[in-house]
Scaffold this active site. Structure first.
Site, short mmCIF file in Angstrom:
data_model
loop_
_atom_site.label_atom_id
_atom_site.label_comp_id
_atom_site.label_asym_id
_atom_site.label_seq_id
_atom_site.Cartn_x
_atom_site.Cartn_y
_atom_site.Cartn_z
N ILE A 99 -3.94 -5.31 -1.41
CA ILE A 99 -4.90 -6.29 -0.91
C ILE A 99 -5.62 -5.77 0.32
O ILE A 99 -5.05 -5.04 1.13
CB ILE A 99 -4.17 -7.62 -0.59
CG1 ILE A 99 -5.15 -8.74 -0.22
CG2 ILE A 99 -3.11 -7.43 0.49
CD1 ILE A 99 -4.52 -10.12 -0.17
N VAL A 103 -7.78 3.45 -4.59
CA VAL A 103 -8.89 2.63 -4.10
C VAL A 103 -8.52 2.00 -2.75
O VAL A 103 -9.31 2.01 -1.80
CB VAL A 103 -9.26 1.53 -5.12
CG1 VAL A 103 -10.23 0.53 -4.52
CG2 VAL A 103 -9.86 2.16 -6.37
N LYS A 104 -7.31 1.46 -2.63
CA LYS A 104 -6.89 0.84 -1.37
C LYS A 104 -6.78 1.88 -0.25
O LYS A 104 -7.17 1.63 0.90
CB LYS A 104 -5.55 0.12 -1.54
CG LYS A 104 -5.00 -0.51 -0.26
CD LYS A 104 -5.97 -1.52 0.35
CE LYS A 104 -5.56 -1.97 1.75
NZ LYS A 104 -4.24 -2.60 1.82
N LEU A 105 -6.27 3.07 -0.56
CA LEU A 105 -6.19 4.12 0.44
C LEU A 105 -7.58 4.55 0.89
O LEU A 105 -7.82 4.79 2.08
CB LEU A 105 -5.39 5.31 -0.09
CG LEU A 105 -3.89 5.05 -0.28
CD1 LEU A 105 -3.24 6.24 -0.98
CD2 LEU A 105 -3.21 4.80 1.06
N THR A 139 0.86 -1.18 0.00
CA THR A 139 0.00 0.00 0.00
C THR A 139 0.90 1.23 0.00
O THR A 139 1.48 1.59 1.03
CB THR A 139 -0.92 0.02 1.23
OG1 THR A 139 -1.74 -1.15 1.20
CG2 THR A 139 -1.82 1.25 1.23
#
Length: 297
Positions: A120, A169-171, A95
Site C-alpha cells: 500500500i 512497483v511499491k519499491l 513492503t
C-alpha cells in the site's frame, strides 16, 4: 460483511484495520506487542492470543516490517500455516522483496491457500482518510475475490500482474519518494541560504504546478521541523536497499537513487534513524551550515 483476520497492527496496520471496521466487517487482530491492539479493540476488533487463531477467518491480511517478520508469521512454528485450519486467502500488504514474496507464495500455495501480494502507498493519516492506493499481484481470481476489502481500505486498488510485480512497483514508488524528498530539502535549503524562509518558499512552491496534496500536507512539518514519524528514515533505507538490489538484478542504472541511498545512510548515522524521513532536511541543512552539526548541537 466478512469475518476477516489481521496480523500486524503498527501505525499502518492499525489505520488499515480501522478502515475495515468502519466498513462494518468483523476483524480479528493479532500483534506481537498486544498493547498496540487496545485502540482497535475499543473500536470493535477481536484480539486473539495466537496467530493461528486468525485462521478462523477466511481472509487474513498481513502488515509487517521485514521479510524475516513475514517468514516468521506465515511459515514459522506458530505461523498461519502451522495449524490444522488455514485461511482461504492470505493478503500480504507489507513492503518486501520480490524474492521473499515468491518464497512465501510457494509455501502458501503448497498448502492450497491463495496468496495476494498487496503493498500500500500512503502514511497512516492518508490511509485513515481513505486516500491510499494499493497495488496487488497474484492470480486475477484472487484479486477479484478480495477487491471489495481492498477498496474499503484504499481509494484505488490496481492489479499489476499475476506474480510478484506489485513488490517492485511499491519499491519503485518508495525510491521515487526518497528522491523527491532529497530534491525538495536541497532546494529548500538553497532558498533559505539565500534569505527566504522555509515557510515562504513552500507557500510559493505549493502554488505552482509542482505543488501536490502530499507536499501541502507535509509543509507544516517541514516548517516546524516536526519529525514525528509517519515513515521512518530506517524504513526508507530498507526500501532503498531492496529497490537498488532489484535494479542491479535487472541491470537498470539508478544514479540518483544510489546517491540518495548514501544520504539516507548518512542521516541514520547521525541519529535520525527513528525520525520521519522528512528529517533528511536536517542532514542537508547541516551541510549547508543552516543548522549546527550533530557534534555541536
Amino acid at each position: 460483511m466478512a469475518n476477516l483476520g489481521w496480523l500486524g497492527t503498527g501505525r499502518m496496520g492499525a489505520a488499515m484495520v480501522g478502515r475495515l471496521l468502519d466498513a462494518g466487517n468483523t476483524v480479528a487482530v493479532w500483534n506481537r506487542t498486544e498493547a498496540k491492539t487496545v485502540p482497535l479493540a475499543k473500536r470493535g476488533a477481536k484480539v486473539v492470543a495466537e496467530i493461528v487463531d486468525l485462521c478462523e477467518a477466511d481472509i487474513v491480511f498481513i502488515m509487517v516490517s521485514t521479510p524475516r517478520d513475514l517468514h516468521e508469521v506465515v511459515r514459522g512454528p506458530k505461523g498461519l500455516l502451522s495449524g490444522d485450519r488455514k485461511p482461504s486467502v492470505i493478503v500480504d500488504c507489507s513492503t518486501v522483496s520480490a524474492e521473499a514474496s515468491a518464497d512465501i507464495r510457494r509455501a502458501v500455495t503448497a498448502e492450497e491457500v491463495e496468496f495476494l501480494a498487496a503493498p500500500i502507498s500512503g502514511n497512516p493519516h492518508v490511509v485513515a482518510e481513505g486516500h491510499s492506493c494499493i497495488v496487488a499481484s497474484g492470480p486475477r481470481s484472487t484479486f477479484d475475490k478480495v477487491l471489495q476489502y481492498l477498496k474499503q481500505i484504499a481509494e484505488v486498488a490496481v492489479h499489476a500482474g499475476t506474480e510478484e510485480q506489485s513488490r517492485l512497483v511499491k519499491l519503485c514508488h518508495n525510491l521515487y519518494l526518497g528522491i523527491i524528498v532529497q530534491g525538495l530539502v536541497e532546494v529548500i535549503s538553497l532558498a533559505e541560504k539565500g534569505g527566504t524562509s522555509r515557510e515562504a518558499f513552500l507557500e510559493f512552491l505549493n502554488a505552482t504546478v509542482l505543488g501536490c496534496d502530499w507536499m501541502r500536507k507535509r509543509t507544516p512539518d517541514l516548517v516546524q521541523l516536526d519529525w514525528t514519524p509517519t515513515f521512518t528514515t530506517e524504513l526508507l533505507r530498507k526500501d532503498f536497499d531492496l529497490g537498488l538490489a532489484a535494479a542491479r538484478e535487472l541491470e537498470v542504472p539508478m544514479p540518483a537513487g544510489a546517491a540518495v541511498h548514501q544520504l539516507i545512510q548518512s542521516a541514520i548515522g547521525t541519529g535520525l534513524r527513528e525520525e520521519d524521513f522528512l528529517s533528511l532536511y536536517v542532514q542537508q541543512a547541516r551541510s549547508a551550515h543552516l543548522m549546527p552539526l550533530a557534534a555541536d548541537s
